[in-house]
Design an enzyme around this catalytic site. Structure first.
Site, PDB file in Angstrom:
ATOM      1  NE  ARG A   1       0.142  -3.378   9.786  1.00 16.91           N
ATOM      2  CZ  ARG A   1       1.058  -3.381  10.743  1.00 16.91           C
ATOM      3  NH1 ARG A   1       1.282  -4.492  11.426  1.00 16.91           N
ATOM      4  NH2 ARG A   1       1.737  -2.286  11.028  1.00 16.91           N
TER       5      ARG A   1
ATOM      6  CB  SER B   1      18.107  -5.351   4.784  1.00 18.74           C
ATOM      7  OG  SER B   1      18.921  -4.336   5.340  1.00 18.74           O
TER       8      SER B   1
ATOM      9  CG  ASN C   1       7.688  -4.575   0.315  1.00 19.49           C
ATOM     10  OD1 ASN C   1       8.795  -4.070   0.289  1.00 19.49           O
ATOM     11  ND2 ASN C   1       6.608  -3.901   0.710  1.00 19.49           N
TER      12      ASN C   1
ATOM     13  CG  ASN D   1      -0.203   0.014   2.538  1.00 17.78           C
ATOM     14  OD1 ASN D   1       0.457  -0.966   2.870  1.00 17.78           O
ATOM     15  ND2 ASN D   1      -0.296   1.103   3.295  1.00 17.78           N
ATOM     16  CE  LYS D   2       3.786   2.164   5.269  1.00 20.83           C
ATOM     17  NZ  LYS D   2       3.731   2.897   6.549  1.00 20.83           N
TER      18      LYS D   2
ATOM     19  CE1 TYR E   1      14.241  -4.675   8.655  1.00 15.30           C
ATOM     20  CE2 TYR E   1      16.600  -4.471   8.266  1.00 15.30           C
ATOM     21  CZ  TYR E   1      15.295  -4.437   7.802  1.00 15.30           C
ATOM     22  OH  TYR E   1      15.060  -4.184   6.462  1.00 15.30           O
TER      23      TYR E   1
END
Length: 323
Positions: free
Chosen positions: A61, A191, A114, A38-39, A247
């Site tokens: 979500r 990453s 993603n 969505n972004k 992360y």
């Protein structure tokens, strides 16, 4: 064999009809799923895939934000983008998406994992404003993030559950559909923080890099040990990363899982792709690349020519080592 009493005209009509059916069955557009679409980078991946004629299932979500994102893409003339809600940390949500894809398309050609979280918190006085980074180079921007990020235990747990287990959950739910494709592809958005160089323990690095011997069960044990060390404040003594620790470890585990999956399913192409340091909400706008530039690298990996690599790591579109 001819049908009795069928004249030549009817035979030609039947042959033409059967030819159209055959062409249609082989020319069905490829179907892709993009999580967290969505972004930011995810939205751009959806736009770029759809611009290439690929049907895109944009997932998010939040139904309102996801629906709005699809409307923006449809307004650009990309009518083959549809929305389906997905919370990657929920097994029922992943199963619902799989059911939708099976009913609607009967297959899945491309999965771009993603959706992710940063696993850190920033002070309430900080906002994702790119202007405050004007004049700062790459290293200064990274230093800003390291200085201002906090990593409470709840954020660390969420990072591991989302970035590793959530990604794995969605992948496993959609595997049967990917295997129904003649050329199923998985792109796990990674990453540079997931590279093995960030882990101080030589033993852990060797285990995560042991493509032939590593198992998912052992990955679970390593992640459990990491969280135990995190809660007891013993990360660095045991060779785990300090800053952005959850992360980094979750992305390293996801890289390892990707290689396990590629080994287990040679009929698929499973690769990891680092889009670069992108200006997104996750980086508080401190990145040096635009979402469009970051997404371009991911789409390049998703659309590698037939017979391309599997079980590989790509940094900004170019194959690179996992270490």
């Amino acid at each position: 064999m001819l049908v009795p009493d069928e004249d030549e005209h009817h035979k030609r009509d039947r042959d033409r009809t059967e030819a159209v059916i055959r062409i249609s069955s082989t020319a069905v557009a490829r179907v892709s799923v993009v999580t967290g679409g969505n972004k930011g980078i995810g939205f751009e991946v959806c736009r770029q895939l759809a611009s290439g004629g690929i049907t895109v299932v944009l997932t998010a979500r939040d139904e309102t934000r996801g629906g709005d994102a699809v409307e923006r893409l449809n307004a650009l003339g990309l009518s083959q983008v549809v929305f389906h809600r997905l919370e990657i940390t929920e097994a029922s949500s992943a199963a619902a998406l799989a059911g939708f894809l099976k009913t609607r398309f009967g297959k899945l050609d491309i999965l771009v994992n993603n959706a992710a979280v940063g696993g850190v918190e920033y002070g309430q006085e900080l906002d994702a404003n790119e202007e405050k980074f004007d004049g700062l180079d790459f290293h200064q921007r990274v230093e800003w993030m390291l200085k201002n990020a906090r990593e409470p235990i709840d954020s660390a747990k969420n990072s591991v559950q989302t970035n590793y287990y959530g990604t794995k959950r969605v992948t496993e739910a959609l595997l049967p559909l990917l295997r129904s494709s003649p050329d199923g592809r998985i792109v796990n958005v990674s990453s540079s923080y997931g590279l093995l160089r960030h882990i101080g323990s030589e033993e852990v690095r060797q285990e995560l890099n042991d493509v032939d011997g590593l198992t998912e069960e052992r990955l679970d044990e390593l992640l459990e040990k990491f969280m135990e060390d995190f809660e007891s404040g013993a990360l660095e003594p045991h060779g785990w990363p300090g800053k952005f620790s959850a992360y980094k470890v979750a992305k390293a585990a996801m890289n390892a899982y990707s290689r396990i999956l590629a080994r287990r399913h040679p009929e698929l192409r499973v690769n990891c792709a680092h889009p670069g340091f992108v200006k997104t909400d996750m980086s508080m706008g401190s990145g040096v690349l635009t979402p469009e530039e970051g997404a371009r690298s991911l789409v390049k990996v998703a659309l590698l020519p037939d017979g391309g690599p599997t079980g590989a790591y790509f940094a900004q579109g170019e194959e690179a080592p996992f270490v």
